[in-house]
Write an enzyme that holds these catalytic residues in place. Structure first.
Site, PDB file in Angstrom:
ATOM      1  N   HIS A 305      31.199  37.153 -43.620  1.00 45.92           N
ATOM      2  CA  HIS A 305      30.577  36.207 -44.545  1.00 45.92           C
ATOM      3  C   HIS A 305      29.171  35.865 -44.045  1.00 45.92           C
ATOM      4  O   HIS A 305      28.212  35.898 -44.819  1.00 45.92           O
ATOM      5  CB  HIS A 305      31.446  34.958 -44.664  1.00 45.92           C
ATOM      6  N   GLU A 316      33.338  31.793 -37.848  1.00 49.55           N
ATOM      7  CA  GLU A 316      33.870  33.097 -38.250  1.00 49.55           C
ATOM      8  C   GLU A 316      34.042  34.024 -37.055  1.00 49.55           C
ATOM      9  O   GLU A 316      35.047  34.740 -36.956  1.00 49.55           O
ATOM     10  CB  GLU A 316      32.955  33.746 -39.289  1.00 49.55           C
ATOM     11  N   LYS A 337      23.923  39.775 -45.606  1.00 47.50           N
ATOM     12  CA  LYS A 337      23.155  38.678 -46.194  1.00 47.50           C
ATOM     13  C   LYS A 337      21.777  38.560 -45.545  1.00 47.50           C
ATOM     14  O   LYS A 337      20.878  37.949 -46.106  1.00 47.50           O
ATOM     15  CB  LYS A 337      23.907  37.354 -46.046  1.00 47.50           C
ATOM     16  N   HIS A 342      22.174  35.314 -49.946  1.00 48.82           N
ATOM     17  CA  HIS A 342      23.522  34.877 -50.319  1.00 48.82           C
ATOM     18  C   HIS A 342      23.604  34.813 -51.833  1.00 48.82           C
ATOM     19  O   HIS A 342      22.993  33.953 -52.464  1.00 48.82           O
ATOM     20  CB  HIS A 342      23.804  33.512 -49.706  1.00 48.82           C
ATOM     21  N   PHE A 403      32.698  27.190 -50.577  1.00 54.37           N
ATOM     22  CA  PHE A 403      32.802  25.730 -50.538  1.00 54.37           C
ATOM     23  C   PHE A 403      34.137  25.323 -51.151  1.00 54.37           C
ATOM     24  O   PHE A 403      34.570  25.868 -52.164  1.00 54.37           O
ATOM     25  CB  PHE A 403      31.670  25.086 -51.339  1.00 54.37           C
TER      26      PHE A 403
END
Length: 416
Positions: A305, A316, A337, A342, A403
């Protein structure tokens, strides 16, 4: 019940570093940054002046003026990516059962640009008392899936998944499950997002989630770096074609990779922050490995991520070390990313496509923009810094978190 096998037969992409899947992948492998100064609105009153926009985008190249009036930018990206993916799959839609061909497409926020313009027009008195009749059909997140199904005549399962930044990964997982349960043969899945506007950027800015490194905007997306200060907003769309293996084989389709496992979990901790010990992230990878029926030592690459937020990156990596143990040091880990930014609800599908292509081409894309070692990150982990690395990738994992504590993980296997 014997579960069906599921394979990937098509990829379509419009991104900050390419207008096709091929161009995007080549630039990601070569470490090209998509970050640049914002052109879509006046940033004078905003702390952040940069983002990863889709470059030189002209809707007239893809749609006529009447169509553009009816579809928000996020739906435009959805239609473009989905059409590329369908074409790439080589399918003759007239030769398959369209009632068993569907669309699950996601967006984390939907038509936020349309929402802003319509409400702004109302407040300023331009639209009183009437909003555009296309207002609601342009903003709702599920509308992209509807447009894709109508354009291609796909009458199978059709809906939208919304789980913030995990949205398109959830779409991929749902498509995978429908096919392996025998409820569909051919699924167009993925996500799109277009939130580089005043309220999209302003909202994330107020949360202190996005980078404000205007002086070094080209390299501001810095996953794992000690100088990271938040993510860089991206936009675009990515579509994947998931197909039942025998169905694909019968029509002679090329197969990029096989989908072999998926995991879901929740942090149950905080609205926006990850669990500091990465408990939800660890659980979702554990669930995906169990679903795939493989040993942790068989995984070669994890597209993480990795948003470049101070807390998220550390959590992570803690989770990866917790799940993989000593094998964590044998893995290639990277955050793409750092190049595309993102893409919120489109991030999962976009990054899944990179995991798939790492298997196809035997190369792991890099994490760029790393400037300084973070003392909280184990320096022995291979974060694939600066340059792509050649590797025979048999199994690749893609992590996406959102989120609300939503966690997803998908595992892909080299096609036999």
């Amino acid at each position: 019940m014997t579960l069906k096998r599921v394979v990937v037969t098509g990829i379509g992409t419009i991104s900050p570093v390419g207008s096709t899947a091929k161009e995007t992948w080549e630039n990601v492998v070569n470490g090209v940054s998509g970050s640049d100064l914002i052109t879509l609105y006046d940033t004078t009153n905003f702390k952040t002046k940069f983002a990863c926009e889709v470059k030189n985008y002209d809707s007239a190249q893809y749609f006529d003026r009447k169509e553009v009036r009816k579809i928000d930018r996020f739906t435009q990206f959805a239609l473009i990516a989905a059409e590329q993916a369908v074409a790439d799959s080589g399918v003759n839609l007239d030769a398959i059962d369209r009632s068993r061909a569907g669309v699950i497409w996601s967006s984390g926020i939907g038509g936020v640009e349309t929402f802003y313009q319509e409400v702004k027009g109302y407040v300023e008195g331009n639209y009183v008392p009437r909003f555009s009749p296309f207002f609601i059909p342009k903003i709702i997140s599920d509308i992209a899936a509807g447009h894709i199904s109508m354009k291609h005549g796909l009458m199978g399962p059709n809906y939208c998944t919304v789980s913030a930044c995990a949205s398109s990964s959830n779409a991929v997982i749902d498509s995978y499950n429908l096919i392996r349960l025998g409820m569909a043969d051919y699924m167009v899945t993925g996500g799109s997002e277009a939130s580089i506007n005043e309220i999209g950027m302003g909202g994330f800015q107020s949360m202190m989630a996005i980078s404000t490194n205007n002086e070094e905007y080209k390299t501001a997306s810095r996953p794992f770096c000690a100088t990271r200060d938040g993510f860089v907003m991206g936009e675009g769309g990515c579509g994947l074609i998931l197909e039942e293996y025998e169905h694909a084989k019968a029509r002679g389709a090329k197969i990029y990779a096989e989908v072999v496992g998926a995991g879901l979990s929740a942090d149950a901790y905080h609205l926006t922050a990850p669990h500091p010990e990465g408990l939800g992230a660890a659980l979702v990878m554990k669930n995906a490995l169990k679903d795939a029926g493989i040993n942790k030592e068989e995984v070669d690459y994890i597209n993480v991520h990795g948003t470049a937020t101070p807390l998220g990156d550390i959590a992570e990596l803690k989770a990866i070390k917790d799940i993989f143990g000593d094998h964590a040091y044998n893995l290639n880990i990277s955050s793409t990313k750092s190049m595309v930014g993102h893409l919120l609800g489109a991030a999962g599908a976009m990054e899944a496509s990179f995991a798939i292509m790492s298997i196809v081409d035997g190369v792991v894309p890099p994490t760029i923009n790393h400037k300084q070692q973070d003392e909280n990150i184990d320096p022995k982990l291979n974060l694939t810094l600066h340059k792509a690395q050649k590797r025979d990738v048999k199994y690749a994992m893609s992590n996406t978190f959102g989120f609300g504590g939503h966690n997803t993980c998908v595992i892909f296997k080299k096609a036999e």
